[in-house]
Design a protein around this motif. Sequence first.
Motif, PDB file in Angstrom:
ATOM      1  N   VAL A 191       0.634  -1.140   0.018  1.00  0.00           N
ATOM      2  CA  VAL A 191      -0.153  -0.097   0.125  1.00  0.00           C
ATOM      3  C   VAL A 191       0.869   1.247   0.103  1.00  0.00           C
ATOM      4  O   VAL A 191       0.482   2.318  -0.750  1.00  0.00           O
ATOM      5  CB  VAL A 191      -0.954   0.128   1.178  1.00  0.00           C
ATOM      6  CG1 VAL A 191      -1.500   1.352   1.387  1.00  0.00           C
ATOM      7  CG2 VAL A 191      -2.030  -1.120   1.038  1.00  0.00           C
ATOM      8  N   GLN A 192       1.989   1.229   0.627  1.00  0.00           N
ATOM      9  CA  GLN A 192       2.781   2.545   0.899  1.00  0.00           C
ATOM     10  C   GLN A 192       3.774   2.599  -0.021  1.00  0.00           C
ATOM     11  O   GLN A 192       4.473   3.783  -0.425  1.00  0.00           O
ATOM     12  CB  GLN A 192       3.203   2.397   2.305  1.00  0.00           C
ATOM     13  CG  GLN A 192       2.309   2.742   3.345  1.00  0.00           C
ATOM     14  CD  GLN A 192       2.730   3.080   4.866  1.00  0.00           C
ATOM     15  OE1 GLN A 192       3.851   3.036   4.886  1.00  0.00           O
ATOM     16  NE2 GLN A 192       2.063   3.170   5.814  1.00  0.00           N
ATOM     17  N   VAL A 193       4.261   1.733  -0.682  1.00  0.00           N
ATOM     18  CA  VAL A 193       5.397   1.711  -1.477  1.00  0.00           C
ATOM     19  C   VAL A 193       4.926   1.295  -3.099  1.00  0.00           C
ATOM     20  O   VAL A 193       5.141   2.419  -4.112  1.00  0.00           O
ATOM     21  CB  VAL A 193       6.726   0.785  -1.360  1.00  0.00           C
ATOM     22  CG1 VAL A 193       7.646   0.996  -1.966  1.00  0.00           C
ATOM     23  CG2 VAL A 193       7.294   1.281   0.215  1.00  0.00           C
ATOM     24  N   VAL A 194       4.602   0.238  -3.322  1.00  0.00           N
ATOM     25  CA  VAL A 194       4.429  -0.354  -4.579  1.00  0.00           C
ATOM     26  C   VAL A 194       3.108   0.335  -5.257  1.00  0.00           C
ATOM     27  O   VAL A 194       3.347   0.693  -6.553  1.00  0.00           O
ATOM     28  CB  VAL A 194       4.093  -1.832  -4.495  1.00  0.00           C
ATOM     29  CG1 VAL A 194       3.608  -2.505  -5.893  1.00  0.00           C
ATOM     30  CG2 VAL A 194       5.110  -2.659  -3.951  1.00  0.00           C
ATOM     31  N   VAL A 195       1.925   0.557  -4.740  1.00  0.00           N
ATOM     32  CA  VAL A 195       0.854   1.377  -5.384  1.00  0.00           C
ATOM     33  C   VAL A 195       1.263   2.840  -5.715  1.00  0.00           C
ATOM     34  O   VAL A 195       0.953   3.166  -6.970  1.00  0.00           O
ATOM     35  CB  VAL A 195      -0.428   1.154  -4.476  1.00  0.00           C
ATOM     36  CG1 VAL A 195      -1.421   2.200  -4.860  1.00  0.00           C
ATOM     37  CG2 VAL A 195      -0.774  -0.144  -4.185  1.00  0.00           C
ATOM     38  N   PRO A 196       1.919   3.469  -4.889  1.00  0.00           N
ATOM     39  CA  PRO A 196       2.315   4.889  -5.499  1.00  0.00           C
ATOM     40  C   PRO A 196       3.299   4.790  -6.698  1.00  0.00           C
ATOM     41  O   PRO A 196       3.221   5.717  -7.552  1.00  0.00           O
ATOM     42  CB  PRO A 196       2.955   5.646  -4.020  1.00  0.00           C
ATOM     43  CG  PRO A 196       2.324   4.721  -2.888  1.00  0.00           C
ATOM     44  CD  PRO A 196       2.319   3.513  -3.406  1.00  0.00           C
ATOM     45  N   ILE A 197       4.311   3.806  -6.640  1.00  0.00           N
ATOM     46  CA  ILE A 197       5.190   3.884  -7.930  1.00  0.00           C
ATOM     47  C   ILE A 197       4.418   3.339  -8.905  1.00  0.00           C
ATOM     48  O   ILE A 197       4.666   3.959  -9.900  1.00  0.00           O
ATOM     49  CB  ILE A 197       6.264   3.092  -7.360  1.00  0.00           C
ATOM     50  CG1 ILE A 197       7.375   3.587  -6.235  1.00  0.00           C
ATOM     51  CG2 ILE A 197       7.235   2.587  -8.595  1.00  0.00           C
ATOM     52  CD1 ILE A 197       8.173   2.527  -5.682  1.00  0.00           C
ATOM     53  N   ALA A 198       3.638   2.513  -8.950  1.00  0.00           N
ATOM     54  CA  ALA A 198       2.753   2.021 -10.087  1.00  0.00           C
ATOM     55  C   ALA A 198       1.890   3.118 -10.583  1.00  0.00           C
ATOM     56  O   ALA A 198       1.972   3.330 -11.907  1.00  0.00           O
ATOM     57  CB  ALA A 198       1.899   0.930  -9.693  1.00  0.00           C
TER      58      ALA A 198
END
Length: 88
Positions: A57-64
């Motif tokens: 939720v905090q790393v992968v989603v914002p990068i995507a």
Amino acid sequence: MIIALIAGLAKNKYRLEWTIIISSVILGLMHFTNLGMQKFAATSWRGDANDWLNLLVQVVVPIAITIWMLTGQRRLVMEQNIMRLLEK
């Protein structure tokens, strides 16, 4: 800060990407000082399902989402808005 970065990188071909990267690093460095204000156990990695969900939720989603925003028509709209900001 974002406007200053865009203006400073006005002649750079990758100004949008560099603006995102530089502003992200500055924000991360500002939050780096939080490590001294909490116990290390609060930031430790246990590897359980909650940690993996938190990482997602905090790393992968914002990068995507960032990568998705830098493609296609969305990127063209951002570039047009940058050009309008730089004309003034």
